[in-house]
Every structure is written in structure tokens, then in C-alpha cells.
Scaffold this active site. Structure first.
Site, PDB file in Angstrom:
ATOM      1  CB  CYS A  99      -0.977  -0.029   1.166  1.00 18.32           C
ATOM      2  SG  CYS A  99      -2.333   1.156   0.975  1.00 18.32           S
ATOM      3  CG  HIS A 198      -3.225  -3.401   3.499  1.00 17.68           C
ATOM      4  ND1 HIS A 198      -2.259  -2.971   4.383  1.00 17.68           N
ATOM      5  CD2 HIS A 198      -3.765  -2.292   2.945  1.00 17.68           C
ATOM      6  CE1 HIS A 198      -2.232  -1.651   4.375  1.00 17.68           C
ATOM      7  NE2 HIS A 198      -3.126  -1.210   3.510  1.00 17.68           N
ATOM      8  CD  GLU A 200      -0.799  -6.169   5.480  1.00 13.89           C
ATOM      9  OE1 GLU A 200      -1.008  -5.022   5.912  1.00 13.89           O
ATOM     10  OE2 GLU A 200      -0.529  -6.406   4.277  1.00 13.89           O
TER      11      GLU A 200
END
Length: 237
Positions: A99, A198, A200
């Protein structure tokens, strides 16, 4: 074999929440992580690769833009991450930008940003969610396509800025349905990919795991003085 060590930049304010999730993804990919924040000793000689994490907007002072009132800035982190990007390339260390990190990768290499990206790309779907509700299209014959395939990918979205002019040595790897750039990648060693989403938060998705595996694979190649892109292509083929 020693797990490659990945330096992860985060916000001093909110990074305590995000770092454990990034560290989990790195561990699942075969690496280990250390957190870096503004004011810390981010020594690139001690790590094998880098993740530039998400967070606040990047100051337009870094790329000659004009400040918008909605921007939330962190000048100390800007300086840290710009140095980390430059040092990583000087030392041939691979990088994943998440990001804000994708935007910093671009800016550090001389690129520019749209500060109000959704004001420019009116057909792009504006979402702020960690759930995979946005669709991106991956460009064929890119490294991202090699890692994740070319089928439309569902991602999350928490950003207001996006890449405008590309930095040196970068190409577009994905766009959303309105044409906004959603991923960029470096054409030669060291390995570097930046994604606007994102991954993650999407640790359960195989295509997202591939980003962290590729970074760790490139970091292992760096440990062994091997060509990083060739190693990633072989390991993730």
C-alpha cells in the site's frame, strides 16, 4: 538453512497492530522479521530483504505534488523509508511494498502519486475494507502474473493515494477495473514488487502468500549471491 531476516517498516503509532500479521506471513513463507520505525536503527546490512508497510499518506514534498487537506502525513517515516529503499537497492536487497510501501517504492525511484486517486479514476470502485471485495486485473507476462496468475484477483483496499508517473526501472503489473494502478514491479535485480492492497490480511489466500514467498526466495538468493529474479521464477514456477 537460516531463515532470511526481513526488515519491516511500520508506523510508530499503529505498527504494533500490523507488524505481528506481517511477521506471520513472512514466517509462513520461510523467513523471520524485525520491526523498524522512525527513530530506530534501520541497518540494511543486518537484513536480507525489506518490506515497506502500509500507513499514512506520503508527503507531496517528496515528488513535487500539492498537499490536499485530507492528507495525513508522517515526515519522519517518509525520511526513514526513502532511505531504506535507496539503501536496499544499493545493497542489492529485495523488497515488497505494501500500500503506502508501494507508493514509497515508486516515489523513491523518482515517480509521482495521485493524492486523490479516486477523484482521478472516477470508475474505480471506492472501498475501505480489509475484506477481498475489489477486483484487479494482472498484466500478462509480468512477474506478478508468474506468481499469481492472470485471472482477476479479489483484493482489499484501504488507500486514497495511488501511483501516477512510474519511477525508474518500474512497470505496471496490475490495475483495477477503473484503470487505477494497483501493482508495480522492478524489471531487474534486486527483486521488488509493490502492491496497493494489504496481502498480510489475506494470509489464507494462496495467491497472496506467493508475494511473501517470492520475497523470501529473493532474500535467500541474496544470501547466496545468486540472481534473485531467476531464483524467484524457479522457486515459484
Amino acid at each position: 538453512m537460516t531463515r532470511p531476516l526481513i526488515g519491516v517498516t511500520t508506523s510508530r503509532r499503529s505498527g504494533w497492530r500490523i507488524f505481528p500479521l506481517i511477521a506471520l506471513n513472512v514466517w509462513m513463507a520461510g523467513g523471520r522479521s524485525v520491526r523498524w520505525v522512525d527513530g530506530a536503527d534501520a541497518d540494511l546490512s543486518t537484513v536480507d530483504g525489506v518490506i515497506i508497510g502500509g500507513g499514512d499518506d506520503i508527503s507531496p514534498d517528496l515528488y513535487g505534488g500539492h498537499l490536499v487537506r485530507s492528507a495525513r502525513l508522517d515526515s519522519g517515516r517518509d525520511a526513514l523509508e526513502r532511505r531504506v529503499v535507496h539503501d536496499a537497492f544499493d545493497l542489492n536487497k529485495p523488497m515488497l511494498g505494501i500500500c503506502r510501501g508501494s507508493q514509497m517504492l515508486n516515489v523513491a525511484l523518482g515517480g509521482t502519486l495521485h493524492q486523490d486517486a479516486y477523484g482521478v479514476y472516477r470508475d474505480s470502485r471506492y472501498l475501505r475494507t480489509i475484506l477481498p471485495r475489489k477486483t484487479v486485473h494482472i498484466a500478462p507476462q509480468t512477474r506478478l502474473a508468474h506468481l499469481a496468475g492472470t485471472e482477476p484477483m479479489k483484493i482489499n483496499a484501504l488507500h486514497s493515494q495511488a501511483v501516477d508517473g512510474l519511477g525508474r526501472g518500474l512497470r505496471v503489473a496490475a490495475r483495477d477495473e477503473g484503470g487505477m494502478i494497483q501493482a508495480i514491479e522492478r524489471l531487474r535485480d534486486p527483486f521488488a514488487i509493490g502492491v496497493q492492497w494489504h496481502p498480510e490480511h489475506l494470509f489464507y489466500a494462496r495467491r497472496q502468500q506467493g508475494l511473501f514467498r517470492a520475497l523470501v526466495s529473493a532474500a535467500r538468493a541474496r544470501q547466496q549471491n545468486q540472481a534473485q529474479l531467476e531464483r524467484v521464477d524457479r522457486d515459484e514456477g
